[in-house]
Design a protein around this motif. Sequence first.
Motif, short mmCIF file in Angstrom:
data_model
loop_
_atom_site.label_atom_id
_atom_site.label_comp_id
_atom_site.label_asym_id
_atom_site.label_seq_id
_atom_site.Cartn_x
_atom_site.Cartn_y
_atom_site.Cartn_z
N GLU A 6 0.85 -1.19 0.00
CA GLU A 6 0.00 0.00 0.00
C GLU A 6 0.88 1.24 0.00
N ASP A 8 0.84 5.37 -0.17
CA ASP A 8 -0.12 6.45 0.11
C ASP A 8 0.58 7.81 0.03
N SER A 24 -0.48 7.15 -4.99
CA SER A 24 -1.16 6.21 -4.10
C SER A 24 -1.66 5.02 -4.91
N LEU A 25 -1.43 3.83 -4.40
CA LEU A 25 -2.00 2.61 -5.01
C LEU A 25 -1.91 1.49 -3.99
N ARG A 33 -0.89 -6.12 -10.87
CA ARG A 33 -1.25 -4.74 -11.23
C ARG A 33 -0.23 -4.20 -12.21
N LEU A 35 1.63 -1.14 -14.02
CA LEU A 35 1.99 0.26 -13.79
C LEU A 35 2.44 0.81 -15.14
N SER A 220 -5.53 -5.49 -12.82
CA SER A 220 -5.77 -4.07 -12.53
C SER A 220 -4.61 -3.27 -13.09
N THR A 222 -2.63 0.92 -13.19
CA THR A 222 -2.48 2.31 -12.77
C THR A 222 -1.73 3.04 -13.86
N VAL A 229 -0.65 9.81 -10.60
CA VAL A 229 -1.63 8.81 -11.02
C VAL A 229 -2.76 9.52 -11.74
N ASP A 232 -6.83 4.73 -12.54
CA ASP A 232 -6.59 3.53 -11.74
C ASP A 232 -7.87 2.70 -11.72
#
Length: 291
Positions: A6, A8, A24-25, A33, A35, A220, A222, A229, A232
Motif C-alpha cells: 500500500e 499512500d 497512491s496505489l 497490477r 503500472l 488491474s 495504474t 496517477v 486507476d
Amino acid sequence: MTATLEIDGLKVAIGAANVLRGVSLALQPREVRGLVGESGAGKSMLGRAVLGLLPANATIISGSITFEGRNLLAMHETERRKLLGRRIALIPQDPMTSLNPVKRVGVQIGNLLRHHLGVSKRVALARASELLAEVAIREPARVLSLYPHEISGGMRQRVLIAMAFACDPALVIADEPTTALDVTVQRQVLQLVERLRQRHGSAVLFVTHDLGVVAKICGSMTVLHGGRVLEDGETADVLARPRHAYTRALLAATPRADRPAEALRPVPPALIEQLWSEARRLDRLTIAGPT
C-alpha cells in the motif's frame, strides 16, 4: 484482508525536480497490477522506492509505503534488506547487465538461496537446478555451470525470473522484464511469470509501457504521467471505458492486431503540455502550502 503493498501519497524528489507527486496505489495478495506510462512517467522510480533502491540524491518528501502491514520507510536499513530477495523480489529489465559476468549461474542462484534460506551449498545447488527446470530451461545442470555470456538473452531472463521466485516472495516487482527480448520470447516470459505467480502465490507489480502486456496478464492497472496517477482501476474497465484523456490517447497510439489497418494517432503535444502544466502547478501549490 491486509494489502500486500500500500503506497499512500508518496512524493519523491531528485535534487529540485519532483519525480513522484503524491502517488497512491494498493496491491492485494496474488494480484497482478500493471503500472503504465511513457518513459519518464515515474514507473521505475516507484519500484525503486518500494525496494529501497532510490538514487543517493533522491529524497522522500512525504507519504508512506506499507508492506504486509509494516511501514517500510520506518524500518532500519538492515531490517529492510532482509526482506529484499526473500519477501520482496525484483525481475529487472536488462538480463545482460543484471547477472554477475564473472560468476557461474549456479553460484549466483546458490548464493541467493544460502543467504536467505540458510541452506547448505549442496542443498542450494540442488534447489537451483529445480528452479531452472521450473522456468523451462533444458539441461539445468549444464546451465548452472555456465557464465551469463554463454547463454542467450531469453535464458538469462529466465534465470532472473527463477531467482525472483526462489524464496516464495509475497511481492514481485517486474520492471519491464520483456523490453530487451524479441516478440516470441516476450510471450514465453509473460506466460512463465503468470505460471510462477500462481504457483508461489505472489502479488506482482508489473512495470511496463506496453498496454498489450497489461491487457494480457494484469487484472488491474495504474496509469502514471509526470509522477502522478491519472487513472486507476480494473484493467478491463480502464481499457473499455478510459476516463482520462491521456489514457484514451495512449490507447489510440497502441497498435492492435484486431485492427491492423487502423491508423495510429500520436499522443497530442497539447495534451502533454497540459499535463506538465498541471504538474508544475501542483508543485507550486505544494511549496506554497495550503491557502
